[in-house]
Design a protein around this motif. Structure first.
Motif, mmCIF file in Angstrom:
data_model
loop_
_atom_site.group_PDB
_atom_site.id
_atom_site.type_symbol
_atom_site.label_atom_id
_atom_site.label_comp_id
_atom_site.label_asym_id
_atom_site.label_seq_id
_atom_site.Cartn_x
_atom_site.Cartn_y
_atom_site.Cartn_z
ATOM 1 N N UNK A 119 13.845 22.417 26.301
ATOM 2 C CA UNK A 119 13.814 23.589 27.159
ATOM 3 C C UNK A 119 12.979 23.284 28.400
ATOM 4 N N UNK A 120 13.665 23.052 29.499
ATOM 5 C CA UNK A 120 13.054 22.723 30.787
ATOM 6 C C UNK A 120 13.100 23.967 31.665
ATOM 7 N N UNK A 121 11.949 24.550 31.929
ATOM 8 C CA UNK A 121 11.857 25.758 32.752
ATOM 9 C C UNK A 121 12.112 25.438 34.225
ATOM 10 N N UNK A 122 11.463 24.365 34.713
ATOM 11 C CA UNK A 122 11.609 23.978 36.116
ATOM 12 C C UNK A 122 11.254 22.503 36.260
ATOM 13 N N UNK A 123 11.873 21.846 37.238
ATOM 14 C CA UNK A 123 11.575 20.459 37.578
ATOM 15 C C UNK A 123 11.578 20.351 39.094
ATOM 16 N N UNK A 124 10.652 19.587 39.624
ATOM 17 C CA UNK A 124 10.607 19.305 41.053
ATOM 18 C C UNK A 124 9.589 18.196 41.254
ATOM 19 N N UNK A 125 9.554 17.656 42.439
ATOM 20 C CA UNK A 125 8.607 16.584 42.698
ATOM 21 C C UNK A 125 8.615 16.166 44.141
ATOM 22 N N UNK A 126 8.220 14.925 44.324
ATOM 23 C CA UNK A 126 8.142 14.367 45.663
ATOM 24 C C UNK A 126 8.597 12.915 45.598
ATOM 25 N N UNK A 127 8.296 12.130 46.580
ATOM 26 C CA UNK A 127 8.875 10.796 46.705
ATOM 27 C C UNK A 127 8.504 9.818 45.593
ATOM 28 N N UNK A 128 7.377 10.065 44.903
ATOM 29 C CA UNK A 128 6.950 9.108 43.882
ATOM 30 C C UNK A 128 6.619 9.740 42.534
ATOM 31 N N UNK A 129 6.945 11.001 42.362
ATOM 32 C CA UNK A 129 6.635 11.637 41.084
ATOM 33 C C UNK A 129 7.459 12.901 40.862
ATOM 34 N N UNK A 130 7.501 13.325 39.592
ATOM 35 C CA UNK A 130 8.168 14.568 39.220
ATOM 36 C C UNK A 130 7.259 15.409 38.339
ATOM 37 N N UNK A 131 7.397 16.721 38.458
ATOM 38 C CA UNK A 131 6.709 17.692 37.613
ATOM 39 C C UNK A 131 7.769 18.408 36.783
ATOM 40 N N UNK A 132 7.478 18.636 35.507
ATOM 41 C CA UNK A 132 8.359 19.404 34.633
ATOM 42 C C UNK A 132 7.527 20.448 33.901
ATOM 43 N N UNK A 133 8.070 21.631 33.740
ATOM 44 C CA UNK A 133 7.465 22.643 32.889
ATOM 45 C C UNK A 133 8.396 22.810 31.698
ATOM 46 N N UNK A 134 7.882 22.468 30.524
ATOM 47 C CA UNK A 134 8.694 22.383 29.314
ATOM 48 C C UNK A 134 8.093 23.244 28.216
ATOM 49 N N UNK A 135 8.946 23.857 27.436
ATOM 50 C CA UNK A 135 8.516 24.544 26.222
ATOM 51 C C UNK A 135 8.932 23.673 25.044
ATOM 52 N N UNK A 136 7.946 23.212 24.285
ATOM 53 C CA UNK A 136 8.237 22.325 23.153
ATOM 54 C C UNK A 136 8.903 23.081 22.010
ATOM 55 N N UNK A 137 9.906 22.461 21.425
ATOM 56 C CA UNK A 137 10.531 23.002 20.226
ATOM 57 C C UNK A 137 9.689 22.654 19.006
ATOM 58 N N UNK A 138 10.004 23.229 17.867
ATOM 59 C CA UNK A 138 9.177 23.069 16.667
ATOM 60 C C UNK A 138 9.112 21.633 16.164
ATOM 61 N N UNK A 139 10.086 20.816 16.476
ATOM 62 C CA UNK A 139 10.089 19.419 16.028
ATOM 63 C C UNK A 139 9.863 18.433 17.167
ATOM 64 N N UNK A 140 9.444 18.901 18.316
ATOM 65 C CA UNK A 140 9.285 18.038 19.484
ATOM 66 C C UNK A 140 7.819 17.727 19.752
ATOM 67 N N UNK A 141 7.587 16.523 20.256
ATOM 68 C CA UNK A 141 6.247 16.128 20.680
ATOM 69 C C UNK A 141 6.293 15.802 22.169
#
Length: 139
Positions: free
Chosen positions: A43-65
């Motif tokens: 579950x990826x709420x939002x993704x964005x970044x710039x020329x050398x990196x990315x930011x992600x806002x994620x909600x982890x599922x019950x079996x995800x690390x």
């Protein structure tokens, strides 16, 4: 049935922070990551970044690390970038990443911050941002 709501702000950079993610490439990569996350039940709420990196806002599922999510997103996207020859040189993400928890009360603030990366980095370099995160979170 188990229910979880664990939000994580995940940031990762290109190898040696090389600015390979031009606007055109970055949008293609971001759209690909969005589709890949849907396929892998991330579950990826939002993704964005710039020329050398990315930011992600994620909600982890019950079996995800965090480690598994970072591996799935970074590994698959670098493979896809290279397969489609989006960069002249081989594309590699840096091994490390930055991840912190986000409270429900701060979701809107973090979402806005990620959404406005281009404006943000017109004023502040990624190196300065990393130093700020290190100080803020005690890394």
């Amino acid at each position: 049935m188990s229910y979880t709501r664990i939000w994580v702000h995940l940031v990762f950079a290109t190898k040696n922070r090389t600015p390979l993610l031009t606007k055109e490439i970055r949008y293609k990569v971001q759209n690909h990551i969005i589709e890949n996350c849907k396929e892998k039940s991330i579950y990826l709420q939002i993704i964005n970044g710039y020329t050398e990196h990315l930011h992600c806002l994620i909600s982890l599922g019950k079996d995800q690390t965090i480690a598994k999510i970072a591996q799935l997103i970074k590994g698959e996207s670098s493979f896809w970038i290279n397969k489609n020859q989006l960069t002249e040189e081989q594309f590699i993400w840096q091994d490390d990443y930055f991840a912190v928890s986000v409270s429900e009360s701060n979701l809107e603030i973090v979402t806005k911050y990620i959404k406005n990366q281009e404006t943000h980095h017109a004023k502040k370099s990624f190196d300065d941002e990393v130093k700020e995160f290190e100080k803020l979170y005690g890394f």
